[in-house]
Design a protein around this motif. Sequence first.
Motif, short mmCIF file in Angstrom:
data_model
loop_
_atom_site.label_atom_id
_atom_site.label_comp_id
_atom_site.label_asym_id
_atom_site.label_seq_id
_atom_site.Cartn_x
_atom_site.Cartn_y
_atom_site.Cartn_z
N GLU A 188 -17.53 0.63 -4.29
CA GLU A 188 -17.29 1.23 -2.97
C GLU A 188 -17.58 0.17 -1.91
O GLU A 188 -18.61 0.18 -1.24
N PHE A 189 -16.62 -0.73 -1.80
CA PHE A 189 -16.87 -1.92 -0.98
C PHE A 189 -16.97 -1.59 0.50
O PHE A 189 -17.68 -2.25 1.24
N GLU A 190 -16.22 -0.56 0.90
CA GLU A 190 -16.25 -0.21 2.32
C GLU A 190 -17.67 0.20 2.73
O GLU A 190 -18.19 -0.22 3.76
N LYS A 191 -18.27 1.02 1.87
CA LYS A 191 -19.63 1.49 2.17
C LYS A 191 -20.61 0.31 2.13
O LYS A 191 -21.51 0.22 2.96
N ALA A 192 -20.40 -0.59 1.16
CA ALA A 192 -21.27 -1.76 1.08
C ALA A 192 -21.17 -2.57 2.36
O ALA A 192 -22.18 -3.06 2.87
N GLU A 193 -19.97 -2.68 2.87
CA GLU A 193 -19.80 -3.43 4.13
C GLU A 193 -20.53 -2.73 5.27
O GLU A 193 -21.12 -3.38 6.13
N HIS A 194 -20.47 -1.40 5.26
CA HIS A 194 -21.18 -0.66 6.32
C HIS A 194 -22.68 -0.88 6.22
O HIS A 194 -23.39 -0.76 7.21
N HIS A 195 -23.14 -1.18 5.03
CA HIS A 195 -24.56 -1.47 4.86
C HIS A 195 -24.83 -2.97 5.01
O HIS A 195 -25.80 -3.49 4.48
N ASN A 196 -23.94 -3.65 5.72
CA ASN A 196 -24.11 -5.07 6.08
C ASN A 196 -24.25 -5.99 4.88
O ASN A 196 -25.10 -6.88 4.87
N TYR A 253 -24.31 -9.01 -8.30
CA TYR A 253 -23.50 -7.86 -7.88
C TYR A 253 -22.98 -8.07 -6.46
O TYR A 253 -21.83 -7.80 -6.15
N TYR A 254 -23.88 -8.57 -5.59
CA TYR A 254 -23.47 -8.76 -4.21
C TYR A 254 -22.38 -9.84 -4.10
O TYR A 254 -21.42 -9.73 -3.34
N ARG A 255 -22.60 -10.90 -4.87
CA ARG A 255 -21.61 -11.98 -4.83
C ARG A 255 -20.25 -11.47 -5.28
O ARG A 255 -19.21 -11.78 -4.67
N HIS A 256 -20.28 -10.68 -6.35
CA HIS A 256 -19.02 -10.12 -6.85
C HIS A 256 -18.37 -9.25 -5.78
O HIS A 256 -17.16 -9.37 -5.51
N SER A 257 -19.16 -8.40 -5.16
CA SER A 257 -18.60 -7.52 -4.13
C SER A 257 -18.04 -8.33 -2.98
O SER A 257 -16.96 -8.05 -2.48
N LYS A 258 -18.82 -9.33 -2.59
CA LYS A 258 -18.36 -10.15 -1.46
C LYS A 258 -17.03 -10.81 -1.78
O LYS A 258 -16.10 -10.80 -0.96
N SER A 259 -16.95 -11.39 -2.97
CA SER A 259 -15.68 -12.08 -3.27
C SER A 259 -14.54 -11.09 -3.43
O SER A 259 -13.41 -11.39 -3.05
N ALA A 287 -5.35 -1.14 -9.03
CA ALA A 287 -6.14 -1.13 -7.79
C ALA A 287 -5.42 -0.34 -6.71
O ALA A 287 -6.02 0.47 -6.00
N THR A 288 -4.10 -0.58 -6.60
CA THR A 288 -3.31 0.15 -5.60
C THR A 288 -3.25 1.63 -5.94
O THR A 288 -3.36 2.48 -5.06
N ILE A 289 -3.10 1.92 -7.23
CA ILE A 289 -3.06 3.33 -7.64
C ILE A 289 -4.36 4.02 -7.25
O ILE A 289 -4.36 5.13 -6.72
N GLN A 290 -5.47 3.32 -7.49
CA GLN A 290 -6.77 3.89 -7.14
C GLN A 290 -6.87 4.13 -5.64
O GLN A 290 -7.31 5.19 -5.19
N ALA A 291 -6.43 3.13 -4.88
CA ALA A 291 -6.50 3.25 -3.42
C ALA A 291 -5.63 4.41 -2.94
O ALA A 291 -6.04 5.18 -2.06
#
Lengths: 812, 198
Positions: free
Chosen positions: A400-408, A431-437, B79-83
């Motif tokens: 849930e990258f959007e939420k992670a971004e909201h948590h800075n 984990y953070y590195r993976h999310s960031k990339s 990924a697109t399907i999920q989105a």
Amino acid sequence: MQATKIYSFHGGIHPEENKAQSLRLPLGRPSLPSELILPLGQHIGQSSRPLVKVGDKVLKGETIAINNGFLSSFLHASTSGTISAIEERLIAHPSGLSDLCIILAPDGQDTWTTLEPLNDWQTLSKTDVLAYLSEMGIVGMGGAGFPTQVKLQGAHKKPLSHFIINAAECEPYITADDMLMREKALELILGIEILQHLVEADKVVIGIEDNKPAAIDALTSMIKQRDSKVQVAVVPTKYPSGGEKQLIQLLTGKEVPSGQHPADIGILCHNVGTCVAVYDAITFGKPLISRFTTLTGDALKAPQNVEVLLGTPVSHLLEYADSEPKKLSRLIMGGPMMGFTLNSAAVPIVKTSNCILAASKKELPPPAPEQACIRCGMCEQACPASLLPQQLLWFSKSQEFEKAEHHNLFDCIECGACSYVCPSSIPLVQYYRHSKSSIREAREATVKSDLAKQRFEARKARQDAEAAEKEAKRLARQKATPSKAAEKKKAAPAKAAPTVAAAPAATDESKKLKVDLAIGKSKLKKLQKQLLEAQENEHLEEISNLQLQVTEQEKAVALLEEQLAKTAEAAPTAAEAKVPKPAPAPVNDDIKKAKIDLAIAKAAVKKVEKALKKAEEIQAPEIEAIRQQLKEAQQRADELENALVNPATTIPKTETTAQAAPSSVDADMTKKRKIDLAIAKAGVKKAEKNIQLLKEQGKNESEIEASEWPKKLIEAQEKLAVLEAEDTTDTVAKSQAKAEPEMDLANQIKKEKIAVALAKAQINKLNKRLESAPEDADKINQDIAATEQRLQRAEALLATLIHSQTNTQENR
Amino acid sequence: MFTVLLAIGILVALSLVFGALLGYANVRFRVEGDPIVDQIDALLPQTQCGQCGHPGCRPYAEAIANGEAINHCPPGGQATIQALADLLDVEAIPLDGDHGTETAKRVAVIREDECIGCTKCIQACPVDAILGAAKQMHTVIADECTGCDLCVDPCPVDCIDMVEIGVTAKTWSWDKPQGIAATSLNIIATDRQTEVAH
């Protein structure tokens, strides 16, 4: 001098320092390795562009690669030698991938290039000094390798309150900056003064951890000695006080807002190594070609700090520091907290390599298996960026990258404090590195897809505009043509009437119709092509539009064809009635035309069949329409075939009625032949004349023979003979109705016999000459071969003539 | 009685007022276009490859908005399907194999010495990423290429290759950690759910 107030930052950890090992020995200077590997991307931003070729000789400090855009840097030869290759090599990168490197084979001389120090930096404009620093290849040596001139430029956004020199060196094991400050305290202070001149900050502070007393002493005494305004602020040892944002917080109490840079709050931060590099560049003109690096770890017998040339392979340094391969379990570039594992010791030292940690198994055991998070909250306590590592972990795990971004998430400095304290051994930073990339990748993909969309839409708009233009033109033409067609329609029945006078008019009419038909057909073809294209590109609106146009055009063409057929029919009947002679010609034309039409129609059928097949394959909705097209096309083809067969049956009739006609057709042929004959005669004459001329000039026979004219003469004569023979045979056959063809044949046979004799004589002559003049043997032999060829030709001709003569005689 | 009438009167007046308000808002704040189509379009990869059976990404977005399955886009992949599933609140289904399979990102590369300059690929490219002129060698602008494959078929001399974009140090990204290790599941006795019988 008043001591600076020290603030504190949230979190932080106190890992074992392990700094003493590498400080036991003095600064080492390893020998030259057998090759230096200089990656083109040693800094953040665009890779440099190589300036040298393989095989070039370079001197120490010579520029070998220049910057490639704004956020880029220069690269210099670390020693003198030869460029042995520019190729992909393993680089110091967590991915363990290769990148383009310049390979330098040292010559052992270590000869410096001419150095041009910037002695007047105090009077020069700051932009010039920054440009000079860029050319010296100076980048931030703390870790990221951010090009220094870019950072300095960014600092001009706002008046600076603080210029902080980062000497904290908080990561365990690393002592390179400590050693640098001890060894080069003066250079450091002078470098800081140069940079202070460039940025003009209110306060210049060196932030240093209290675990480096020797360095602190060296700096304070040097500052006292020089009476410098630089302050030394000693901060308590705590990881990660050396983080830029953390050190700023420690020294100023200010927090860099999320997503902003220190320059935005009037603070600039530089590493001590960078300051020394700036001093070396400005004062001595030395580019950045070496750095201080810590060699440490239990697997090394002689851990120490070294001043090492950039591009030196790690394996060379391990050898220098007496490594024990048996003990070595993990090789790390950087510190144990933020460094990355090297899979190979072949990678080179780059501008940002501050430490090589050759750890034994005991020292850095493999990470314990990850366990479930027990929500102890220790990570939150340790996080120096005041984030919620646990929340970020959930979001990273569930993508849930959007939420992670909201948590800075992007404020995470990846210091590893959270992983260090985690009782469940969760590799949080990974984990953070993976999310960031992943987020970065998604952003890049969005940018790319937006661009693709833009380009697609621009293309579509352009195509629509083109189609609209074509449509407008077509309409304009359509307006013009139907009126013409209508006129002809009116005129056609009247003129097609089988009156004697109508005959020439009818041919006129048919001509016009043919032209119209041709135009109509070409239009139809164009439309069909467009339609096909549209089908391929799947532009739905266009397809239906074009289909309409195609059917319209097809109708128009069919109409024209009908008219043409009518007039063509009318023409022969009219012609038969009065002038039987020229009649066959138009009929022939018509048949030809009908055949062509048939071929075109068949091709169209094939095309439509193909389209149908394709449509069936992709299950396109226009199958029905295409089937309809196919039917129409087949019908047309059948009609045409019928039409072709019918006039064909009528032809024999017309031919019998106009038996005398062939002569008129033959007349053309005769004319042509006559012209050929005249040309041939002229050729013979010319050749004869030339030979005469040569003789007059007093040349002997062999010279004349050597020239090309006799050959030409003979050739022309032969041609003339053939043509004359044909002419006479033909004319005799036609005019005297096969009266005495053998006479002519006899004549020709005579002539050929003469030619054969002539050729034989010449061969004899040449053979004789060959005997008398053996030095010209080659040339004469050639001549002989040519003449023999001619002889054969003549003989063959003679044989056929005789054969035909006997035939005709037999027929008789 | 009066109170009842009064109440009715007030309610009628209120409903008229709010009705007028809503009607006005409907006119004044009308949303142009179809926002859901825009949102779907934004999630699609914009390769304009037509593998979904529609002439471009936007038509497919419109089709999805009208109820077509969300798994017809091979370039977008899972990924697109999920989105899309998240956006439309439907179940994420696996990619429909009839429309192709998900491949690594690729770009078209023209073998330039074999190119005859027929411009057919230029006409086929949906994003104008091919550069060239009639009887001149063509080349693909790699940065603009979406890897849609549409230029490969029209080429009469088959000089276009689809080349996978390898990972470089610049495009490399960190792997996701493996998660809770299998061995650690057995550390706490009460966590052991298997082999209880022993």
